[in-house]
Design a protein around this motif. Structure first.
Motif, PDB file in Angstrom:
ATOM      1  N   GLY A   1       4.925   8.040 -14.783  1.00 22.71           N
ATOM      2  CA  GLY A   1       5.884   8.775 -15.528  1.00 22.71           C
ATOM      3  C   GLY A   1       6.881   9.592 -14.882  1.00 22.71           C
ATOM      4  N   PRO A   2       8.009   9.315 -15.599  1.00 24.20           N
ATOM      5  CA  PRO A   2       9.446   9.875 -14.297  1.00 24.20           C
ATOM      6  C   PRO A   2       9.203  11.056 -14.597  1.00 24.20           C
ATOM      7  N   ASP A   3       8.192  12.331 -14.928  1.00 23.90           N
ATOM      8  CA  ASP A   3       8.435  13.502 -14.498  1.00 23.90           C
ATOM      9  C   ASP A   3       7.036  13.440 -12.967  1.00 23.90           C
ATOM     10  N   ALA A   4       6.885  12.862 -12.622  1.00 20.97           N
ATOM     11  CA  ALA A   4       5.401  12.874 -11.928  1.00 20.97           C
ATOM     12  C   ALA A   4       5.753  13.356 -10.283  1.00 20.97           C
ATOM     13  N   GLN A   5       5.487  14.237  -9.916  1.00 24.33           N
ATOM     14  CA  GLN A   5       5.978  15.365  -8.791  1.00 24.33           C
ATOM     15  C   GLN A   5       4.231  14.467  -7.604  1.00 24.33           C
ATOM     16  N   PHE A   6       5.159  13.744  -6.871  1.00 25.15           N
ATOM     17  CA  PHE A   6       4.614  12.996  -5.261  1.00 25.15           C
ATOM     18  C   PHE A   6       5.452  13.304  -4.422  1.00 25.15           C
ATOM     19  N   GLU A   7       4.542  12.864  -3.495  1.00 31.42           N
ATOM     20  CA  GLU A   7       5.028  13.205  -2.540  1.00 31.42           C
ATOM     21  C   GLU A   7       4.305  11.416  -1.293  1.00 31.42           C
TER      22      GLU A   7
ATOM     23  N   ILE B   1       0.555  -1.192   0.310  1.00 33.51           N
ATOM     24  CA  ILE B   1      -0.302   0.217  -0.328  1.00 33.51           C
ATOM     25  C   ILE B   1       0.764   1.314  -0.281  1.00 33.51           C
ATOM     26  N   ALA B   2       0.997   2.398  -0.996  1.00 33.31           N
ATOM     27  CA  ALA B   2       1.249   3.109  -1.019  1.00 33.31           C
ATOM     28  C   ALA B   2       0.409   4.881  -1.346  1.00 33.31           C
ATOM     29  N   ASP B   3      -0.018   5.528  -0.174  1.00 35.76           N
ATOM     30  CA  ASP B   3      -0.814   6.864   0.012  1.00 35.76           C
ATOM     31  C   ASP B   3       0.423   7.593   0.007  1.00 35.76           C
ATOM     32  N   VAL B   4      -0.392   7.949  -0.895  1.00 31.41           N
ATOM     33  CA  VAL B   4       0.541   9.241  -2.308  1.00 31.41           C
ATOM     34  C   VAL B   4       0.419  10.294  -2.105  1.00 31.41           C
ATOM     35  N   VAL B   5       0.807  11.766  -2.049  1.00 33.97           N
ATOM     36  CA  VAL B   5       0.339  12.952  -2.413  1.00 33.97           C
ATOM     37  C   VAL B   5       0.670  13.667  -3.340  1.00 33.97           C
ATOM     38  N   MET B   6      -0.417  13.689  -4.550  1.00 35.14           N
ATOM     39  CA  MET B   6       0.271  14.526  -5.527  1.00 35.14           C
ATOM     40  C   MET B   6      -1.239  15.414  -6.282  1.00 35.14           C
ATOM     41  N   GLN B   7      -1.247  15.817  -7.298  1.00 36.99           N
ATOM     42  CA  GLN B   7      -2.232  15.903  -8.593  1.00 36.99           C
ATOM     43  C   GLN B   7      -2.027  15.345  -8.964  1.00 36.99           C
ATOM     44  N   ALA B   8      -2.937  14.919  -9.740  1.00 32.05           N
ATOM     45  CA  ALA B   8      -3.342  13.892 -10.930  1.00 32.05           C
ATOM     46  C   ALA B   8      -4.263  13.967 -11.547  1.00 32.05           C
ATOM     47  N   GLU B   9      -4.697  13.977 -13.303  1.00 30.81           N
ATOM     48  CA  GLU B   9      -5.837  14.475 -13.368  1.00 30.81           C
ATOM     49  C   GLU B   9      -7.002  12.818 -13.737  1.00 30.81           C
ATOM     50  N   PHE B  10      -6.381  11.590 -13.092  1.00 27.55           N
ATOM     51  CA  PHE B  10      -7.440  10.472 -12.930  1.00 27.55           C
ATOM     52  C   PHE B  10      -8.555  10.665 -12.388  1.00 27.55           C
ATOM     53  N   PRO B  11      -9.911  10.441 -13.157  1.00 24.13           N
ATOM     54  CA  PRO B  11     -10.707  10.434 -12.131  1.00 24.13           C
ATOM     55  C   PRO B  11     -11.742  10.031 -11.473  1.00 24.13           C
ATOM     56  N   THR B  12     -12.637  10.716 -10.458  1.00 26.53           N
ATOM     57  CA  THR B  12     -13.117   9.836  -9.619  1.00 26.53           C
ATOM     58  C   THR B  12     -13.449   7.796  -9.892  1.00 26.53           C
ATOM     59  N   GLU B  13     -12.482   7.226 -10.104  1.00 27.93           N
ATOM     60  CA  GLU B  13     -12.940   6.187  -9.733  1.00 27.93           C
ATOM     61  C   GLU B  13     -12.765   4.914  -9.786  1.00 27.93           C
ATOM     62  N   ARG B  14     -12.452   4.106  -9.397  1.00 27.20           N
ATOM     63  CA  ARG B  14     -11.896   2.829  -8.993  1.00 27.20           C
ATOM     64  C   ARG B  14     -11.037   2.337 -10.215  1.00 27.20           C
ATOM     65  N   TRP B  15      -9.771   2.125  -9.938  1.00 28.59           N
ATOM     66  CA  TRP B  15      -8.927   1.148 -11.938  1.00 28.59           C
ATOM     67  C   TRP B  15      -8.508   0.569 -10.756  1.00 28.59           C
ATOM     68  N   PHE B  16      -7.960  -0.884 -12.108  1.00 31.49           N
ATOM     69  CA  PHE B  16      -8.087  -1.965 -11.872  1.00 31.49           C
ATOM     70  C   PHE B  16      -6.830  -2.867 -12.628  1.00 31.49           C
ATOM     71  N   TRP B  17      -5.756  -2.782 -12.249  1.00 36.03           N
ATOM     72  CA  TRP B  17      -4.965  -3.532 -13.626  1.00 36.03           C
ATOM     73  C   TRP B  17      -4.698  -4.973 -13.018  1.00 36.03           C
ATOM     74  N   PHE B  18      -4.718  -5.458 -14.396  1.00 33.43           N
ATOM     75  CA  PHE B  18      -4.563  -6.545 -14.696  1.00 33.43           C
ATOM     76  C   PHE B  18      -3.414  -6.837 -15.301  1.00 33.43           C
ATOM     77  N   ASP B  19      -1.642  -7.008 -15.000  1.00 35.48           N
ATOM     78  CA  ASP B  19      -0.692  -7.146 -16.053  1.00 35.48           C
ATOM     79  C   ASP B  19      -0.200  -6.227 -16.962  1.00 35.48           C
ATOM     80  N   PRO B  20      -0.072  -4.606 -15.975  1.00 34.08           N
ATOM     81  CA  PRO B  20      -0.447  -3.084 -16.055  1.00 34.08           C
ATOM     82  C   PRO B  20       1.380  -3.377 -16.923  1.00 34.08           C
TER      83      PRO B  20
END
Length: 525
Positions: free
Chosen positions: A275-281, A208-227
């Motif tokens: 992405g390598p340029d993403a800003q997060f804490e 589990i990683a809780d990350v503080v960031m500005q992101a453009e993802f919509p307010t949805e639950r996203w689940f990836w298999f084998d991304p």
């Protein structure tokens, strides 16, 4: 310390029995001031039951922990006066998307039906939920919250429970008519009584990683298999409040939990995803394993086990905290009926009957989710991937996709308290199922109008001599309840349907009411 939240520190106070050096007996003691214990305390107090809550800490839970709270839990919390505030603070969502590889496999809508007061789901860090529940309990004169009180010994008796409690001022004794163990998966109460779980522990580890960031993802639950950013594993993404995002990375069975929590291991995983340029804490990091198991019996005399103290499931599907709050909701009105002499003590056996069935349902769904997310053989992996590929274009395959069957209340259809249909019904809300909300003509919501005692819903007919209060409803509620004129529903205090009929019959209603209260000779509304 977290970057977005300051943990409150609650004051330890010496109790009256400590100051006076006497052993006091309380009607109800709760061990554990987490979401389940606080919900139970607030519910019992709203029912007129004084309650003492003991917790060995003096703050809310560290880390976000549980983050998804389902519609049914929000409806319970709304009955207790905190649902609207929590729904307003949390991040609302109802759309989920499942990806396989680089493409979308399918998406779902948790609440396609409109006109409900509460949303399908909110995401909210557990510490926010607990803080609001603590504040509500502090405003409630019948709740005595005691911090830095650790249970160290317990002696059950035929008519109560004797406790030894350790505090900063030493150990003291108190007694309870009834004890609710809401002290989590590592329950001290369960250990002190020499009780254990039955079930399965899974070996897969997840980050589990809780990350503080500005992101453009919509307010949805996203689940990836084998991304592409985390090959051969799965990833889950949720938005929380305060610009915090929850990311779960599947790590596999051989992962070193200490090593995987190090920032130099966590940050590259997130960069690969964003992405390598993403800003997060990083806000909070944890590695966990999980189990699907429960106690053989949730009631042991005057001790009742609630929430994770009674049962455990995987986090996929948000079934842990939601199920625990539904345990508390099931138990509160039964304790009220017994303590106030309206029902026999045996009514409390139905707590196990109903909530163990719900735990088994959650464990079954949780185990199936885990098996789909983490196939144990090559054949299982090939089958899962085939299902995900077919789901892109074939509707029949989509129900087979399992990224975590999200929390839904379990019907109590086989409960001894439920009166089966005697009349013909097509649709509506079956006996043993939770009530469905709807707007009423007077501007209220149906669930708010029901309150928290027995109620008779009457559709299109006036009832003057009902054995319980009557609420007349029509409109959209009649449609949702499959009601023709004259239909009536008997609703339990936890807002589950106890029975229903096509026309009012006082004798049948009285019999169903007595059955709902355990069938004792003194059962009455």
């Amino acid at each position: 310390m977290l970057k977005t939240y300051t943990f409150p520190q609650y004051e330890y106070r010496r109790s009256a029995e400590q100051r006076e050096g006497v052993v006091k007996r309380h009607p109800l003691v709760i061990i554990g001031a987490g979401p389940v214990g606080l919900t139970a305390a607030l519910d019992c107090a709203r029912r007129g039951l004084p309650v003492v809550v003991l917790d060995d800490n003096n703050s809310v839970s560290m880390g976000s922990r549980a983050v998804c709270y389902a519609k049914r839990s929000l409806e319970i919390l709304d009955r207790l006066g905190v649902g609207e505030a929590l729904a307003g603070q949390g991040v609302r969502w109802q759309i989920g998307k499942v990806f396989h590889g680089e493409g979308l496999a399918y998406q779902f809508d948790l609440l396609p039906q409109s006109q409900h007061k509460m949303p399908a789901m909110i995401n909210l860090q557990q510490y926010h939920l607990e803080e609001r529940l603590v504040q509500a309990c502090q405003r409630e004169p019948l709740v005595d919250l005691r911090w830095k009180h650790k249970l160290v010994a317990i002696e059950p008796g035929a008519d109560g429970v004797a406790l030894q409690v350790e505090t900063p001022d030493g150990v003291f004794a108190l007694q309870a008519d009834w004890l609710l163990a809401c002290d989590g998966a590592g329950s001290d109460t369960r250990a002190l009584l020499g009780l254990d779980f039955e079930g399965q522990v899974f070996q897969d580890r997840f980050l589990i990683a809780d990350v503080v960031m500005q992101a453009e993802f919509p307010t949805e639950r996203w689940f990836w298999f084998d991304p592409p950013f985390h090959r051969n594993q799965s990833v889950l993404l949720h938005k929380q409040c305060d610009k915090v995002w929850r990311i779960d990375f599947q790590l596999g069975r051989d992962a070193d939990p200490v090593e995987e929590k190090r920032p130099e291991r966590v940050i590259p995983r997130i960069q690969a995803m964003l992405g390598p340029d993403a800003q997060f804490e990083l806000e909070w990091v944890s590695v966990y394993q999980f189990a699907c198991r429960r106690m053989k019996n949730f009631r042991h005399g005057r001790v009742l086990f609630v929430g994770d103290a009674a049962h455990q499931v995987s986090p996929f599907g948000a079934r842990g905290a939601n199920s625990g709050m539904q345990d508390a909701d099931n138990l509160g009105w039964k304790l009220q009926a017994v303590l106030q002499g309206r029902a026999p003590e045996s009514l409390l056996d139905s707590y196990h009957a109903e909530r163990a069935a719900a735990a088994d349902d959650n464990i079954l769904n949780s185990t199936r989710s885990t098996d789909f997310i983490s196939p144990k053989s090559r054949a299982s992996l090939r089958l899962r991937n085939a299902v995900l590929e077919l789901a892109r274009s074939e509707a029949f395959a989509r129900p087979l996709v399992n990224s975590g069957r999200l929390s839904m209340p379990t019907p109590y259809r086989d409960s001894p308290l439920i009166t089966p249909d005697e009349d013909d019904f097509e649709g509506g809300v079956a006996p043993g199922c939770p009530c469905v909300d709807a707007p009423l003509a007077d501007g209220r919501w149906l669930l708010n109008a029901l309150g928290q005692d027995f109620m008779l819903l009457s559709f299109g007919a006036e009832i003057a001599d009902g054995p319980v209060p009557v609420l007349q409803v029509d409109g959209l509620a009649a449609e949702r309840y499959g009601a023709s004129p004259g239909t009536c529903y008997l609703i339990r205090p936890d807002q589950f349907v106890a029975a229903r009929w096509r026309r009012f019959d006082a004798a049948r209603v009285a019999a169903a009411l007595a059955r709902s209260l355990g069938g004792g000779p003194d059962a009455q509304a």
